[in-house]
Design a protein around this motif. Structure first.
Motif, short mmCIF file in Angstrom:
data_model
loop_
_atom_site.label_atom_id
_atom_site.label_comp_id
_atom_site.label_asym_id
_atom_site.label_seq_id
_atom_site.Cartn_x
_atom_site.Cartn_y
_atom_site.Cartn_z
N VAL A 1 133.91 61.61 15.78
CA VAL A 1 134.68 60.82 14.77
C VAL A 1 135.31 61.83 13.98
O VAL A 1 136.47 61.75 13.54
CB VAL A 1 133.70 59.91 14.09
N GLN B 1 121.94 46.15 5.87
CA GLN B 1 123.18 45.93 6.46
C GLN B 1 123.97 44.99 6.00
O GLN B 1 125.36 45.14 5.74
CB GLN B 1 123.28 45.76 8.03
N TYR C 1 127.53 52.50 17.19
CA TYR C 1 126.90 53.59 16.15
C TYR C 1 126.15 52.71 15.21
O TYR C 1 124.84 53.25 15.14
CB TYR C 1 128.21 54.12 15.52
N TYR C 2 126.16 51.60 14.76
CA TYR C 2 125.21 51.11 13.66
C TYR C 2 124.13 50.24 14.51
O TYR C 2 123.06 50.25 13.82
CB TYR C 2 126.15 50.03 12.76
N ASP D 1 137.04 52.20 18.81
CA ASP D 1 136.34 51.78 17.78
C ASP D 1 134.91 51.85 18.33
O ASP D 1 134.63 51.13 19.27
CB ASP D 1 136.74 50.56 17.26
N TYR E 1 129.84 48.97 6.09
CA TYR E 1 129.80 50.29 6.87
C TYR E 1 131.38 50.95 7.01
O TYR E 1 132.32 50.07 7.00
CB TYR E 1 129.19 49.91 8.01
N GLU E 2 131.43 52.27 7.00
CA GLU E 2 132.73 52.72 7.31
C GLU E 2 132.82 52.74 8.80
O GLU E 2 132.13 52.67 9.67
CB GLU E 2 132.52 54.13 7.21
N VAL E 3 134.31 52.34 9.21
CA VAL E 3 134.63 52.08 10.55
C VAL E 3 134.66 53.66 11.15
O VAL E 3 135.04 54.59 10.57
CB VAL E 3 136.00 51.55 10.67
N LYS E 4 134.09 53.54 12.44
CA LYS E 4 133.80 54.76 13.16
C LYS E 4 134.91 54.87 14.48
O LYS E 4 134.90 54.04 15.27
CB LYS E 4 132.36 54.76 13.90
N TYR F 1 128.39 61.01 18.18
CA TYR F 1 129.23 60.35 17.68
C TYR F 1 129.97 60.76 16.40
O TYR F 1 130.93 60.77 16.33
CB TYR F 1 128.77 58.83 17.29
N SER G 1 132.04 51.45 16.11
CA SER G 1 131.25 51.05 15.04
C SER G 1 129.89 50.16 15.54
O SER G 1 129.05 50.59 14.94
CB SER G 1 132.16 50.40 13.98
N ASN G 2 130.28 49.31 16.55
CA ASN G 2 129.23 48.61 16.70
C ASN G 2 128.20 49.19 17.25
O ASN G 2 126.82 49.08 17.13
CB ASN G 2 129.63 47.40 17.79
#
Length: 334
Positions: A247, A89, A189-190, A184, A94-97, A243, A186-187
């Motif tokens: 997205v 990581q 998702y990852y 958003d 990472y790509e923003v989701k 997700y 992203s948090n």
């Protein structure tokens, strides 16, 4: 008997003491070797080939020993997998989701053609109708301008084409309200992705342990944990797929009404604009009331005719009775 010198006696004593010490060491080595052989012959718990070994007290139960050693192995594997994931990581961006949604309310005078054009636009953009609901009847087909049909669509379009679809909807329909949101994720998702990688590493370790194990109790413990890990992996994979879908494809909730007159959408909130809007709406409401009154009269005409006939008959009979009574009173007075 001749006595030995003192130095010779001391040498003999030291020799005997050294010999006893050597014999004790030999016995100790033989005993340790025997115990090691017994342990190797009876111990069937598989160990990870990572240089680590486990031990248990003589009074511990087999299940407790198995679970503790499996937990230690899993802990080491999880830590290794987590460290590797965190390193990965940190080494890449990472790509923003982003999940985008839109809610649109609109009107149209040509309901059927508007629905067809919206469906064609969705198909042209590579989207699809997730759900579609149309209610009401088309009174316009019965020579009545008062239409009551409405529709509610849940539309999925590619996220990069959301603005284009909203612009096209504004051209085809009279949009009375529109709102968009961007969330958003992203948090979340990852975080799920990191947990998933750790669980996959744990699954590999458990599968290896299950393949190498010959102890029934240990096999049952490992198998139960393996089933739990597989279930968690499938759950997290499903969450990631949901997700990814949200997205990649934005959701548009479109509510469409069929009307005879379009609502005037006023951008300005000045007194003149509000007065003009009030005049237009009041006149439109008055016209609608008159139309509804005429329609009601047409529907009620047969009943009104019957009631009129009944009222006429009752009036005639009443007048005849009254006149007859008056004539009778006049005759009596004579």
């Amino acid at each position: 008997m001749k006595q030995m010198p003192l130095n010779k006696k001391a040498a003999v004593r030291y020799g005997l003491a050294l010999l006893c010490l050597l014999l004790s060491l030999v016995c100790l080595l033989v005993s340790c070797k025997s115990k090691s052989a017994d342990i190797e012959a009876t111990d069937e718990i598989p160990m990870l080939q990572n240089g680590a070994s486990g031990s248990s007290s003589p009074g511990a139960s087999p299940d407790a020993t198995d679970k503790s050693e499996i937990g230690e192995a899993m802990g080491g594997a999880s830590e290794d997998g987590a460290d590797a994931e965190y390193t990965t990581q940190e080494s890449k961006e990472y790509e923003v989701k982003i999940i985008r949604t839109a809610n649109v309310s609109a009107e149209t005078k040509s309901f059927d053609s508007a629905v067809t054009e919206i469906e064609s636009e969705v198909e042209a953009l590579g989207g699809y109708m997730e759900s579609s609901e149309i209610t009401g009847r088309n009174y316009a087909s019965q020579n009545n301008s008062h239409a009551t049909r409405s529709a509610k669509f849940s539309i999925r379009v590619p996220a990069e084409d959301l603005d284009a679809f909203l612009g096209k909807a504004g051209e085809l329909l009279n949009v009375t309200s529109s709102a968009t949101t961007a969330t958003d994720v992203s948090n979340d998702y990852y975080d799920i992705e990191a947990r998933l990688n750790v669980l996959r590493t744990e699954r590999e370790v458990l599968e290896k342990m299950l393949a190498e194990s010959t102890n029934i109790s240990n096999m049952i413990t490992v198998e139960q944990r393996l089933y739990d890990v597989i279930y968690e992996i499938e759950s997290y994979e499903t969450m990631l797929r949901v997700y990814d879908s949200k997205v990649a494809y934005s959701t548009v909730t479109l509510e469409l009404w069929e009307v005879s007159d379009l609502t005037l959408v006023v951008e300005e909130n000045t007194f003149g604009a509000r007065f003009k809007k009030a005049i237009g709406e009041s006149w439109r409401n008055f016209v609608d009331f008159c139309k509804d009154a005429v329609i009601w009269f047409v529907y009620a005409l047969p009943a009104l005719v019957i009631l009129g006939v009944i009222a006429t008959v009752v009036s005639v009979v009443t007048v005849w009775i009254v006149r007859k009574r008056r004539k009778g009173k006049d005759k009596e007075s004579l």
